[in-house]
Design a protein around this motif. Structure first.
Motif, mmCIF file in Angstrom:
data_model
loop_
_atom_site.group_PDB
_atom_site.id
_atom_site.type_symbol
_atom_site.label_atom_id
_atom_site.label_comp_id
_atom_site.label_asym_id
_atom_site.label_seq_id
_atom_site.Cartn_x
_atom_site.Cartn_y
_atom_site.Cartn_z
ATOM 1 N N ALA A 113 0.270 -13.937 0.752
ATOM 2 C CA ALA A 113 -0.877 -13.521 1.754
ATOM 3 C C ALA A 113 -0.118 -12.493 2.718
ATOM 4 C CB ALA A 113 -0.993 -14.828 2.689
ATOM 5 N N VAL A 114 1.240 -12.572 2.995
ATOM 6 C CA VAL A 114 1.808 -11.745 3.920
ATOM 7 C C VAL A 114 2.152 -10.443 2.984
ATOM 8 C CG1 VAL A 114 4.259 -11.048 4.578
ATOM 9 C CG2 VAL A 114 3.375 -13.357 5.048
ATOM 10 N N THR A 118 -2.372 -4.008 3.076
ATOM 11 C CA THR A 118 -3.629 -3.772 3.666
ATOM 12 C C THR A 118 -3.349 -2.664 4.647
ATOM 13 O OG1 THR A 118 -4.618 -5.585 2.835
ATOM 14 C CG2 THR A 118 -5.654 -4.485 4.788
ATOM 15 N N GLU A 119 -2.083 -3.214 5.633
ATOM 16 C CA GLU A 119 -1.798 -2.601 6.476
ATOM 17 C C GLU A 119 -1.256 -0.891 6.055
ATOM 18 O OE1 GLU A 119 -0.922 -1.396 10.346
ATOM 19 O OE2 GLU A 119 -1.842 -3.375 9.729
ATOM 20 N N LEU A 120 -0.487 -0.937 4.866
ATOM 21 C CA LEU A 120 0.227 0.338 4.434
ATOM 22 C C LEU A 120 -1.290 1.290 4.170
ATOM 23 C CD1 LEU A 120 2.573 2.076 3.585
ATOM 24 C CD2 LEU A 120 2.165 0.882 1.302
ATOM 25 N N LEU A 123 -4.660 6.635 8.436
ATOM 26 C CA LEU A 123 -4.304 7.191 9.531
ATOM 27 C C LEU A 123 -3.327 8.454 9.598
ATOM 28 C CD1 LEU A 123 -4.061 3.864 11.763
ATOM 29 C CD2 LEU A 123 -6.014 5.788 11.800
ATOM 30 N N GLY A 124 -2.660 8.671 8.542
ATOM 31 C CA GLY A 124 -1.802 9.853 8.462
ATOM 32 C C GLY A 124 -0.316 9.402 8.846
ATOM 33 N N GLU A 125 -0.135 8.040 8.907
ATOM 34 C CA GLU A 125 1.094 7.603 9.354
ATOM 35 C C GLU A 125 2.279 7.618 8.400
ATOM 36 O OE1 GLU A 125 0.801 4.211 11.666
ATOM 37 O OE2 GLU A 125 -0.518 5.095 13.165
ATOM 38 N N VAL A 126 1.537 7.688 7.240
ATOM 39 C CA VAL A 126 2.464 7.550 5.896
ATOM 40 C C VAL A 126 1.946 8.545 4.892
ATOM 41 C CG1 VAL A 126 3.229 6.130 3.985
ATOM 42 C CG2 VAL A 126 2.687 4.985 6.257
#
Length: 117
Positions: A67-68, A74-76, A82-85
């Motif tokens: 799950a983690v 999903t967060e990645l 969002l353009g953070e990565v």
């Protein structure tokens, strides 16, 4: 000095001494053997319970890991949108997550196959 009377019920003594096979066996030895067998069974049952609990904890831990990892993936993806990565960072990190997820899934499959089999 007076002798302490034995704490054996009269019916038990008469039964033991009146039975042809039992009257040749020392009742104290029989009692010791019965107690030893009982203790052995209790220890064995407790050991099996602990082994089962440990396996259940391992299985639950693997489910949480899965799950983690899926949450992190999903967060990645959100961070990439969002353009953070950057694309390079994303592909490198997502590949690591996939490898970890595959390993966890294989372990989960092994646990479920052992339970069914």
């Amino acid at each position: 000095m007076s002798e302490i009377p034995p704490f054996h019920p009269e019916w038990l003594v008469s039964f033991w001494l009146g039975t042809p096979i039992l009257n040749t066996i020392n009742p104290h030895f029989v009692l010791i053997v019965l107690i030893a067998v009982l203790i052995f069974k209790l220890i064995k049952r407790r050991k099996n319970t602990h082994e089962h609990d440990y396996e259940e904890m391992q299985f639950q831990l693997l489910l949480k890991k899965k799950a983690v990892i899926e949450e992190q993936m999903t967060e990645l993806e959100r961070n990439k949108k969002l353009g953070e990565v950057t694309d390079l960072q994303y592909s490198k990190i997502i590949e690591e997550y996939k490898q970890h997820l595959d390993t966890v899934k294989k372990e989960l499959l092994r646990f479920t196959q052992e339970r069914v089999g």
